[in-house]
Enzyme design. Structure first.
Site, short mmCIF file in Angstrom:
data_model
loop_
_atom_site.label_atom_id
_atom_site.label_comp_id
_atom_site.label_asym_id
_atom_site.label_seq_id
_atom_site.Cartn_x
_atom_site.Cartn_y
_atom_site.Cartn_z
N LYS A 1 5.46 0.78 9.54
CA LYS A 1 5.26 2.20 9.83
C LYS A 1 6.58 2.75 10.40
O LYS A 1 7.53 2.03 10.62
CB LYS A 1 4.14 2.42 10.86
N SER B 1 0.84 3.72 2.25
CA SER B 1 0.83 4.41 3.55
C SER B 1 2.20 4.92 3.97
O SER B 1 2.30 5.78 4.84
CB SER B 1 0.27 3.49 4.63
N SER C 1 0.85 -1.20 0.00
CA SER C 1 0.00 0.00 0.00
C SER C 1 0.87 1.24 0.00
O SER C 1 2.09 1.17 0.14
CB SER C 1 -0.92 0.01 1.23
N SER D 1 -2.89 6.86 5.98
CA SER D 1 -2.28 5.78 6.74
C SER D 1 -3.12 5.49 7.98
O SER D 1 -3.46 6.39 8.74
CB SER D 1 -0.85 6.17 7.17
#
Length: 307
Positions: free
Chosen positions: A146, A91, A89, A255
């Site tokens: 992250k 994010s 993705s 996100s």
């Protein structure tokens, strides 16, 4: 607990290794005994083909002996050294793009067993600015990636697209902690990222050793109504508990991260993302005859160390 693929690798390693061991301790000696008996009955004139047949390993044993070293090496490598991941993705844009293939250094943090994920060896702790892979707290079989912005004891505020950190003071520390500070951002002029039809602004954020780039969509308001609510704090304020970390995506308005579901337990950490080893480009043309998962190019310029 680990993901299904990790468990499968461990099971294959154990099964193939046990078959090899069983053959070495039980089956192989019996084959040699049969050969000795046959040679005695033939007065030493046993044909070579017959000897080969009597000593021939069963197909399952032959297969186990051929795959065990490979499977064992792969299991050890991805369990304790490096594990490959694909970015699914956007994010973490612009740091990581869809189609990036990365290596995650497993021994950067605590070393865990590959199945039950129990800590075997306490190593280094995450730092501010690390890009970390961890088990998603709400669904531990899913891996998330992250950036770590909050360590245990830190106070985090994300307000009006600006990150503020009050770093916790460790024993003996007298500077660089204990005061709420704005994480500096520098606007970068060359940016071509969009969230839908809305242009995004690219900033250089001064967090960690060298800093990193983030994306902000000015046309999208902060989704504070969906933020994780922690007792005793403001809606956009978070106090990181002991043994936990606060992680958010570099694509700040696209996100789902700690702002929305809370904190990452230390036991959920998988490792630190350190290197992009391949990056494929995919067509964004909805009218293309190629399936969306088929690469249309390789982004060689993206290969290298992750900031």
């Amino acid at each position: 607990m680990a993901g299904y693929f990790a468990i499968l690798l461990v099971l294959l390693t154990l099964v193939s290794g046990l078959i090899w061991l069983f053959d070495a301790l039980v089956l192989a000696p019996k084959r040699k005994e049969r050969l000795v008996l046959a040679q005695s009955g033939a007065a030493g004139q046993l044909p070579a083909e017959t000897s080969d047949t009597l000593l021939k390993e069963p197909a399952v044993v032959e297969t186990a002996k051929s795959i065990f070293p490979v499977i064992a090496a792969i299991t050890l490598f991805r369990s304790f050294l490096y594990e490959p991941f694909q970015i699914p993705s956007g994010s973490m844009m612009p740091t990581l793009l869809v189609g990036d293939f990365i290596l995650v250094e497993k021994y950067s943090y605590d070393v865990k067993d590959p199945v039950w994920r129990k800590t075997l060896y306490h190593n280094k702790l995450p730092k501010h600015g690390d890009v970390a892979v961890f088990k998603y707290p709400e669904q531990p079989t899913v891996d998330f990636i992250k950036r770590i912005v909050g360590l245990p004891g830190d106070r985090i505020i994300y307000r009006d697209k600006q990150l503020y950190i009050e770093k916790a003071c460790v024993e003996g520390q007298t500077s660089g902690c204990g005061a709420l500070e704005r994480v500096a951002q520098t606007l970068l002029p060359d940016n071509q990222f969009y969230q839908g039809q809305l242009p995004q602004s690219r900033y250089r954020e001064a967090l960690g050793e060298n800093g990193h780039d983030i994306l902000v969509t000015r046309g999208v308001p902060d989704q504070i109504r969906g933020y994780y609510q922690q007792q005793g704090t403001a809606v956009d304020e978070f106090m990181v508990p002991a043994g936990h970390y606060f992680a958010i995506g570099d694509n700040r308005d696209n996100s789902r991260d700690s702002r929305f579901w809370g904190f990452v337990p230390a036991d959920n950490l998988v490792g630190k993302a350190v290197f992009i080893w391949m990056s494929f480009e995919f067509s964004e043309n909805p009218n293309s005859w190629l399936p969306g998962w088929v690469p249309v190019g390789v982004r060689f310029e993206r290969l290298g160390k992750i900031e």
